[in-house]
Design an enzyme around this catalytic site. Structure first.
Site, mmCIF file in Angstrom:
data_model
loop_
_atom_site.group_PDB
_atom_site.id
_atom_site.type_symbol
_atom_site.label_atom_id
_atom_site.label_comp_id
_atom_site.label_asym_id
_atom_site.label_seq_id
_atom_site.Cartn_x
_atom_site.Cartn_y
_atom_site.Cartn_z
ATOM 1 N N HIS A 104 0.998 -1.646 0.017
ATOM 2 C CA HIS A 104 -0.052 -0.363 0.107
ATOM 3 C C HIS A 104 0.959 1.650 0.290
ATOM 4 O O HIS A 104 0.260 2.218 -0.433
ATOM 5 C CB HIS A 104 -1.387 -0.146 1.093
ATOM 6 C CG HIS A 104 -0.685 0.267 2.473
ATOM 7 N ND1 HIS A 104 -0.761 -0.739 3.419
ATOM 8 C CD2 HIS A 104 -0.705 1.807 2.967
ATOM 9 C CE1 HIS A 104 0.184 0.676 4.682
ATOM 10 N NE2 HIS A 104 -0.177 1.384 4.000
ATOM 11 N N TRP A 233 -7.583 -1.924 8.945
ATOM 12 C CA TRP A 233 -7.816 -1.999 9.971
ATOM 13 C C TRP A 233 -8.604 -2.894 10.653
ATOM 14 O O TRP A 233 -8.953 -3.363 12.184
ATOM 15 C CB TRP A 233 -8.652 -1.049 10.061
ATOM 16 C CG TRP A 233 -7.968 0.091 9.443
ATOM 17 C CD1 TRP A 233 -8.814 0.869 9.093
ATOM 18 C CD2 TRP A 233 -6.920 1.304 10.411
ATOM 19 N NE1 TRP A 233 -7.607 2.287 8.681
ATOM 20 C CE2 TRP A 233 -6.692 2.688 9.388
ATOM 21 C CE3 TRP A 233 -6.281 1.280 11.130
ATOM 22 C CZ2 TRP A 233 -6.031 3.464 9.123
ATOM 23 C CZ3 TRP A 233 -4.853 2.243 11.434
ATOM 24 C CH2 TRP A 233 -4.815 2.855 9.668
ATOM 25 N N ASP A 241 0.540 -7.487 2.552
ATOM 26 C CA ASP A 241 0.888 -5.946 1.964
ATOM 27 C C ASP A 241 2.326 -6.125 2.251
ATOM 28 O O ASP A 241 2.989 -5.007 2.861
ATOM 29 C CB ASP A 241 0.596 -5.317 2.954
ATOM 30 C CG ASP A 241 -0.067 -3.481 2.606
ATOM 31 O OD1 ASP A 241 0.986 -3.858 1.486
ATOM 32 O OD2 ASP A 241 -0.549 -3.170 3.346
ATOM 33 N N ASN A 347 -9.025 4.560 3.575
ATOM 34 C CA ASN A 347 -8.066 4.316 4.476
ATOM 35 C C ASN A 347 -8.224 5.341 5.614
ATOM 36 O O ASN A 347 -8.460 4.936 7.331
ATOM 37 C CB ASN A 347 -6.587 4.541 4.143
ATOM 38 C CG ASN A 347 -5.377 4.183 5.356
ATOM 39 O OD1 ASN A 347 -5.987 2.804 5.575
ATOM 40 N ND2 ASN A 347 -4.470 4.383 5.915
ATOM 41 N N GLY A 670 2.130 5.833 9.009
ATOM 42 C CA GLY A 670 3.604 6.560 9.038
ATOM 43 C C GLY A 670 4.379 5.593 9.306
ATOM 44 O O GLY A 670 5.512 5.057 8.089
ATOM 45 N N ASN A 671 3.959 4.435 10.056
ATOM 46 C CA ASN A 671 5.095 3.098 10.484
ATOM 47 C C ASN A 671 4.574 2.187 9.037
ATOM 48 O O ASN A 671 5.066 0.953 9.924
ATOM 49 C CB ASN A 671 4.389 2.836 11.466
ATOM 50 C CG ASN A 671 4.985 3.091 13.092
ATOM 51 O OD1 ASN A 671 4.252 3.274 13.964
ATOM 52 N ND2 ASN A 671 6.232 3.409 13.141
ATOM 53 N N SER A 672 3.930 2.406 8.590
ATOM 54 C CA SER A 672 3.407 1.109 7.503
ATOM 55 C C SER A 672 4.946 0.561 6.568
ATOM 56 O O SER A 672 5.721 2.117 6.245
ATOM 57 C CB SER A 672 2.386 1.935 6.714
ATOM 58 O OG SER A 672 1.316 1.499 6.792
ATOM 59 N N ASP A 689 -0.368 -1.580 9.509
ATOM 60 C CA ASP A 689 -1.968 -1.437 9.925
ATOM 61 C C ASP A 689 -1.975 -1.844 11.773
ATOM 62 O O ASP A 689 -1.410 -2.426 12.128
ATOM 63 C CB ASP A 689 -2.386 -2.699 9.123
ATOM 64 C CG ASP A 689 -3.914 -2.142 9.238
ATOM 65 O OD1 ASP A 689 -4.068 -0.454 9.132
ATOM 66 O OD2 ASP A 689 -4.829 -2.691 8.651
HETATM 67 N N1 ASP Z 1 -1.679 1.708 7.754
HETATM 68 C C1 ASP Z 1 -0.850 2.993 8.482
HETATM 69 C C2 ASP Z 1 -0.257 3.204 7.251
HETATM 70 O O1 ASP Z 1 -0.470 3.992 6.090
HETATM 71 C C3 ASP Z 1 -0.304 1.638 9.590
HETATM 72 C C4 ASP Z 1 -0.751 2.276 10.762
HETATM 73 O O2 ASP Z 1 -1.513 3.659 10.719
HETATM 74 O O3 ASP Z 1 -0.659 1.534 11.685
HETATM 75 O O4 ASP Z 1 0.611 3.638 8.002
#
Ligand code: ASP
Length: 736
Positions: A104, A233, A241, A347, A670-672, A689
């Site tokens: 993603h 989520w 992913d 998202n 951002g941790n993605s 996620d």
């Molecule tokens: N899915 C989130 C992201 O796109 C990761 C998260 O929010 O935990 O950074």
């Protein structure tokens, strides 16, 4: 968690011994109670720790086996250099600049590279040789090189008699000067100053930005986005992913724009992969670039988010998603234009709905208000505190109330720029021509020399990848209607020519869109060097509208500056007094800078009588497969599972291939793409996620319900080998 409580208790014992010496038994007794309260409420694994703080964490006691200084030590080849900011996060996994991140995270670039004939988004992509790797449009990989505290320098420009807006301006100017000086002293590096605690502490970061990033392997959508928005989520989850990219530099080894002559980048360090993965209970940590959290803000802010901003944004995004999905039904070509936008909007929409549900479930606002009642009593109990902090909470309440009243109007102005691509282009031209008259350091960031090229390039990229006129026009019309419905005292001056009773807004919008040339990059490129007065002569109705609205945006910017000046001062005081009141030292909220978080591979209880196990498996993929998007697993994958072709990537405890895992780290957007790293510093998965209950992490984290979700590296390797036919990449990663 256990060890951490021990550590707290040990500290308490030292303090208690000191107190016993003072023979103040009563004080000791009350302190025991207070400290017990604190230690029980200490959320052991909470924290997105700036790297400067990690030595304080005693990570060895928590389960780390490697030397913590190998994570971050300016004098060593630390893991820090293996982790990049890449939209969200990614990490190097070979000495030849191979990067792993999320599907993603790469989605927009894959979309931009796809056509109905070569639909990499749908079918996936594999470069069999380096020359087949294709540019990942819009991607930059940023490596943190160093950082230092510059709070004293930044705050030295603040004078007591300044108005809040002047204060913000002075700080902005000082930051720009520091950035310019740092970039001059370090040619080829990018500098940024990050606000760690607003109004209180500022850090200067030096970065290397790699600008030639290419796609190497992308799984088919039905793997990389398995479960789509239904499962986003959520746990249980079976999404593969992940994506592989590669960073390139010029033949001289320096960062460069794309060129076929560029060569793979050699990172200072890269992460070794452990193909044996992890098991339940194992210690893990993540390095990454979490975007924003709001843990130190007051109840009045939470009320604003809960009652005003998040519901409005979620509804607006839902409206846009429905529109784009409808438009996309006409052809794959049209759908492709919308895919990445829909994904981004959906998202955020679902995240906000998860947060709203979490706020209700925890009754969080009431909890926060109660804490603030107690804090107010604490402040009032001491005349000095009262003098220094008495006004903090009431002033914050007043400001957030003002923002609430202002919201409908600023919503229209913000979203005209944000959601209508052609208006955004017109506004960028208008702003650029005005801003570029000023000296470089006085300009808005997008128009400074160091950023202006990117600003211009982005216009072309967005038009090419995401623009579809009927969608843009429909969004424009909807916002005009919202503007028309504003109460009289909030009317937007710059729209008064259009919004006149009796005018047919739809027709007006159609005309504007018919005549404008804001979709024509070549035309736009002729405007950058014009003077503001010249723009007025150009017969383009959208440009004219942007010119008419420009003063409104300037006013809004100035008001935001003034507000920020006030908020910074108040929030800084709030942090001080809350730390004193709670007897804790806070760590700064996430702000897009590199952080570490740690935890364990573990499940949790989302609700009564339900326990979520920490691993999902390929059997889950089979169970969910319906043959229709987003559960349309490739038949080849189903066949592999049927034949139990798990090979060396089997999870020995589960006797199958595990797909995703849960762990108790503290993460946010951002941790993605953050590497999930085991106790020995090896990569065992890729974070992508959080669970539904953990969407509320941005406000509050709890070991009870905050779980992050990652893809198990064994699944990624299995997909690469068995489905992708990418053994050459496994070999490159050291998996023979
Ligand atoms: N899915 C989130 C992201 O796109 C990761 C998260 O929010 O935990 O950074």
């Amino acid at each position: 968690m256990g060890e951490f409580i021990f550590w707290i208790i040990e500290k308490q014992e030292v303090r208690m011994k000191k107190l016993f010496k003072a023979k103040n038994i009563l004080a000791v007794f009350s302190l025991v109670l207070i400290f017990w309260g604190v230690s029980l409420s200490v959320r052991a694994d909470e924290g997105m720790w700036p790297l400067s703080e990690i030595q304080k964490l005693n990570l060895r006691e928590k389960g780390l086996r490697m030397d913590p200084s190998l994570i971050y030590d300016p004098a060593k080849q630390s893991l820090l250099y293996a982790v990049v900011q890449l939209g969200a996060t990614g990490s190097f996994i070979s000495e030849e600049g191979l990067l792993i991140t999320n599907h993603h995270v790469a989605f927009g670039s894959v979309q931009a590279a796809s056509t109905p004939e070569k639909d990499y988004l749908k079918h996936g992509f594999l470069a069999r040789t380096r020359t087949e790797e294709i540019p990942a449009a819009g991607q930059t990989a940023r490596i943190t090189e160093s950082f230092k505290d510059v709070s004293t320098e930044v705050l030295s420009v603040v004078k007591t008699k300044m108005s809040p807006a002047e204060r913000t301006k002075a700080i902005e100017r000082k930051i720009k000067q520091l950035v310019a000086a740092a970039e001059k002293a370090n040619p080829g590096k990018r500098a940024e100053v990050a606000e760690m605690f607003p109004g209180k502490s500022y850090w200067l970061f030096l970065y290397t930005d790699l600008r030639d990033i290419r796609l190497v392997y992308v799984p088919p959508l039905a793997v990389g986005n398995f479960g789509g928005e239904d499962d986003n989520w959520m746990w249980p989850r079976q999404t593969g992913d992940f994506t592989l990219m590669r960073a390139y530099v010029g033949p001289d080894g320096k960062p460069a724009e794309y060129s076929p002559d560029n060569v793979p980048f050699h990172p200072k360090t890269y992460l070794r992969i452990n193909p044996a993965g992890v098991k339940e209970g194992d210690f893990v940590f993540l390095l990454g670039y979490p975007g924003r959290t709001y843990r130190h803000l007051p109840a009045s802010y939470i009320a604003f988010e809960q009652n005003v901003r998040m519901p409005a944004v979620a509804n607006w995004y839902e409206w846009q998603i429905n529109l784009m999905e409808e438009m996309g039904k006409t052809s794959r070509e049209v759908a492709l234009k919308h895919d990445a936008r829909i994904k981004g909007l959906a998202n955020t929409m679902k995240n906000y709905r998860g947060k709203l549900a979490g706020l209700q479930r925890l009754n969080y606002l009431a909890q926060k208000e109660q804490e603030e009642q107690d804090l107010k009593a604490f402040i009032q109990a001491d005349p000095k505190r009262q003098a220094a902090y008495g006004e903090v909470l009431p002033s914050l309440e007043r400001i957030y109330k003002e923002m609430e009243l202002d919201y409908p109007r600023s919503f229209v102005l913000d979203n005209l720029r944000r959601s209508v691509i052609l208006f955004q282009n017109a506004m960028t031209v208008v702003e650029a021509t005005h801003e570029r008259q000023k000296p470089d350091l006085e300009r808005g960031a997008a128009y400074m020399d160091r950023n202006f090229n990117r600003t211009r390039q982005r216009i072309g990229l967005t038009l090419r990848a995401s623009f579809y006129l009927p969608t843009d026009l429909a969004i424009f019309k909807e916002l005009l209607k919202k503007a028309e419905a504003l109460p009289d005292h909030q009317k937007i001056e710059g729209l008064s020519q259009l919004i006149v009773s009796g005018n047919n807004l739809d027709e007006i919008a159609n005309n504007i869109f018919q005549k404008t040339r804001m979709q024509d990059v070549e035309f736009i490129n002729t405007l950058w060097d014009r003077k503001p007065a010249d723009l007025k002569q150009i017969d383009d109705p959208l440009l004219k509208l942007a010119l008419a609205l420009y003063p409104e945006y300037l006013k809004m910017e100035e008001a935001n500056r003034a507000r920020k000046g006030q908020l910074d001062e108040l929030q800084a005081k709030l942090v001080d007094i809350r730390q004193e009141f709670l007897g804790q030292q806070f760590i700064p909220d996430a702000n897009g800078t590199l952080r570490l978080t740690y935890g364990r591979v573990e499940g949790y209880e989302p609700r009564d009588a339900v326990f979520y196990k920490p691993f999902s498996t390929v059997q889950g993929v089979v169970e969910k497969t319906t043959g229709r998007e987003p559960y349309d697993t490739p038949p080849a994958l189903l066949e592999l599972v049927k034949q139990k072709k798990f090979g060396r990537f089997i999870n020995p405890e589960l006797k199958t291939v595990s797909v995703c895992l849960l762990y108790s780290t503290d993460t946010t957007g951002g941790n993605s793409g953050s590497p999930i790293i085991n106790a020995d510093g090896e990569l065992v998965g890729v974070n992508f996620d959080r669970t539904w209950e953990a969407t509320i992490n941005d406000f509050t984290w709890s070991h009870d319900f905050s779980r992050s979700i990652g893809v198990d590296i064994r699944y990624a390797l299995w997909i690469l080998q068995e489905l992708g036919g990418a053994s050459h990449l496994l070999k490159e990663m050291g998996i023979e």
